[in-house]
Enzyme design. Structure first.
Site, PDB file in Angstrom:
ATOM      1  N   SER A 238      -7.853  -1.813  -3.529  1.00  0.00           N
ATOM      2  CA  SER A 238      -7.573  -0.668  -2.685  1.00  0.00           C
ATOM      3  C   SER A 238      -8.739   0.327  -2.740  1.00  0.00           C
ATOM      4  O   SER A 238      -9.864  -0.038  -2.458  1.00  0.00           O
ATOM      5  CB  SER A 238      -6.237  -0.052  -3.122  1.00  0.00           C
ATOM      6  OG  SER A 238      -5.704   0.788  -2.155  1.00  0.00           O
ATOM      7  N   ASP A 470      -1.666  -5.963   5.643  1.00  0.00           N
ATOM      8  CA  ASP A 470      -1.740  -4.939   4.595  1.00  0.00           C
ATOM      9  C   ASP A 470      -1.437  -3.580   5.212  1.00  0.00           C
ATOM     10  O   ASP A 470      -2.063  -3.180   6.196  1.00  0.00           O
ATOM     11  CB  ASP A 470      -3.145  -4.933   3.988  1.00  0.00           C
ATOM     12  CG  ASP A 470      -3.242  -4.091   2.721  1.00  0.00           C
ATOM     13  OD1 ASP A 470      -2.726  -2.962   2.713  1.00  0.00           O
ATOM     14  OD2 ASP A 470      -3.846  -4.572   1.753  1.00  0.00           O
ATOM     15  N   HIS A 498       0.160  -5.183   0.037  1.00  0.00           N
ATOM     16  CA  HIS A 498      -1.113  -4.504  -0.218  1.00  0.00           C
ATOM     17  C   HIS A 498      -1.879  -5.231  -1.309  1.00  0.00           C
ATOM     18  O   HIS A 498      -1.399  -5.350  -2.436  1.00  0.00           O
ATOM     19  CB  HIS A 498      -0.829  -3.063  -0.627  1.00  0.00           C
ATOM     20  CG  HIS A 498      -2.054  -2.233  -0.863  1.00  0.00           C
ATOM     21  ND1 HIS A 498      -3.171  -2.318  -0.060  1.00  0.00           N
ATOM     22  CD2 HIS A 498      -2.336  -1.292  -1.804  1.00  0.00           C
ATOM     23  CE1 HIS A 498      -4.081  -1.461  -0.490  1.00  0.00           C
ATOM     24  NE2 HIS A 498      -3.600  -0.842  -1.550  1.00  0.00           N
TER      25      HIS A 498
END
Length: 529
Positions: A238, A470, A498
């Protein structure tokens, strides 16, 4: 909002209230007039320039540090601290303290050095993530060959953490109406952003100017040297992909085996990032809704209900909460507001494994007037514990984001003009995400960063991983980053949730493990499901 690592986490993330949603989920905010083409964005942004290969004499003492490892309460882990200059332009001005942890390689096989891990955020504790998951949950072959290491970035958790509000103050902040209907409600939202910003400024006026991603990446190079590694091996998820890509851009000759999972696109201005993230959450909600309406316990509609209709049913429920919050049974008397409920739903979008919990929470709230389940999801996202205390996640998230890029919006009037685009991108979440993008407008420190391409010319192959559905880091961002990095290999996971590594795809995991263990990257464009 923030981008966060979700699975098997101590609770990780980087979200604040939806109140700070887009600006906090998104690493940065910059002025812009809405979406543009990728090629136009690339033409408008300069490339991040690498730093000189030689270490300045003023930084030599930092690079010569050796961590004094000690036991620290987590079985099998050691902890240490290092120092980094508060201001790299003026190293004599003071230091920041960096908290580290490691799980030594278990063997057998030749040790490959250290593997730094960052779970995202910004604001997620890398130390907490490694001790709770990566150091014990990463594939055994990887843990056998690498010391799994984490450093909390400056301003985060154990590394001189930024603080902004106390628990009751955060409770009020997270309940603030994020979809203002009139001038009075707009004023209350602005006032909440200002109180949050003023609290951060009062807590750490000097540090707040020096928690950028560029500075955190430079800190990682000090950590690399202190660990005795010639190159940095790294897995970032991320926001951690932005941190890792920034490291590669600054130190391309020191970039070793880098995995950037759930990638950010550093070339995009924040308003576009926020808008595209709204689209990402809409994509994730559509997948959830399609799954939900096939089940007998779906509160958003029966079998055959279109996802758009399910979204309208959810939006109508949010509207009812806006007018009349519902009980939760919370010991502190908190009721479920529209903002808390929205954040609870968004929290479940990060991992399809949470969809059943979300269905049950929505059923309780919509059918039984019991908001406890959605409040629990929201609290987990904010890292609020049972005592009403919040971690430093939300504070660090805002501090980094608002320093990395100028604000997406400068005024409520700008937000209102952008609402149609956001609501088109996500009929359910768009309005709240647009207003959440306003928080950096009131930050006490001016941004020092800007949107830039990262090319990292001369770096070894870098694996960029993108998941097609995502919610927090849309797949197009992985394509964008892979298109910028000169040595990128794009690895695609066709699925939900995610990030991809360690989420159940044998194809993804074996591909990344092979790269980490042998240095052999996948063929560019490889796809897994």
């Amino acid at each position: 909002m923030h981008t966060r690592r979700t699975h098997r986490r101590t609770r990780t993330g980087a979200g604040v209230a939806l109140l700070a949603a887009a600006a906090l989920l998104i690493p940065g905010c910059s002025p812009g007039n809405g979406p543009s083409t990728a090629s136009a964005a690339e033409e408008e942004t300069a490339a991040l320039a690498p730093l000189p290969r030689s270490t300045p004499a003023s930084l030599t003492p930092y690079y010569r540090q050796k961590p004094a490892w000690r036991d620290c309460g987590a079985p099998g882990f050691q902890c240490a601290t290092l120092k980094a200059p508060l201001d790299y332009a003026e190293p004599a001005a003071g230091d920041v303290r960096l908290a580290l942890t490691r799980k030594k390689a278990t063997g057998p096989g030749k040790r490959l050095g250290s593997l730094l891990v960052n779970p995202g955020g910004p604001g997620g504790s890398a130390v907490g993530y490694v001790q709770a998951y990566a150091g014990i949950g990463y594939p055994a072959d990887v843990r056998a060959r690498y010391d799994v290491v984490a450093v909390d970035p400056r301003g985060v958790a154990g590394s001189d953490p930024v603080a902004c509000l106390d628990g009751p103050g955060m409770d009020r902040y997270t309940r603030t109406d994020i979809t203002p209907d009139d001038t009075e409600e707009t004023g209350a939202l602005v006032a909440a952003y200002k109180r949050f910003a003023e609290g951060c400024g009062a807590d750490a006026p000097k540090l707040l100017r020096h928690v950028s991603t560029v500075e955190a990446a430079r800190d990682m190079d000090i950590v690399r040297a202190a660990l005795g590694d010639g190159k940095l091996n790294y897995v970032g998820a991320s926001y951690g992909t932005f941190l890792g890509a920034t490291y590669a851009g600054l130190f391309p000759d020191r970039a070793g085996r880098l995995v950037l999972d759930g990638a950010m696109d550093p070339s995009l201005p924040a308003r576009r990032l926020n808008l595209e993230q709204a689209e990402g959450f809409d994509t994730a909600f559509t997948a959830f809704a399609e799954d939900c309406v096939r089940r007998s316990d779906c509160p958003l509609g029966g079998r055959g209900t279109a996802p758009a209709r399910a979204g309208k049913n959810l939006a109508a429920f949010f509207g009812r909460l806006d007018a009349r919050p519902i009980p939760t049974g919370d010991a502190d008397g908190r009721r479920l507001t529209e903002s808390l409920a929205t954040m609870g739903v968004i929290a479940a979008m990060y991992d399809e494994g949470a969809w059943q919990q979300l269905r049950e929470a929505l059923t309780s709230a919509m059918k039984e007037n019991d908001g406890a389940g959605l409040l629990l999801l929201s609290d987990s996202y904010y890292e609020r514990d049972a005592n009403g205390d919040y971690s430093n996640l939300m504070f660090a998230n805002a501090a980094v984001n608002c320093l990395d890029l100028p604000p997406a919006f400068d005024s409520p009037a700008e937000v209102r003009r952008a609402l149609p685009a956001f609501e088109k991108a996500s009929p359910v979440f768009g309005e709240g995400l647009a207003w959440a993008s306003l928080n950096c407008a009131y930050w006490p420190v001016r941004a020092t960063g800007e949107a830039r391409r990262i090319e990292a010319k001369g770096a070894a192959p870098i694996v960029v991983v993108g998941t097609t559905r995502d919610p927090a880091t849309p797949y197009r961002w992985a394509e964008g980053l892979a298109g910028q990095l000169s040595s990128a290999r794009l690895l695609t996971y066709e699925g939900d949730g995610h990030t991809a590594y360690g989420r159940g795809s044998a194809c993804i995991d074996s591909t990344i493990n092979a790269y980490l263990l042998t240095g052999t990257p996948p063929k560019d464009g490889k796809r897994c499901s």
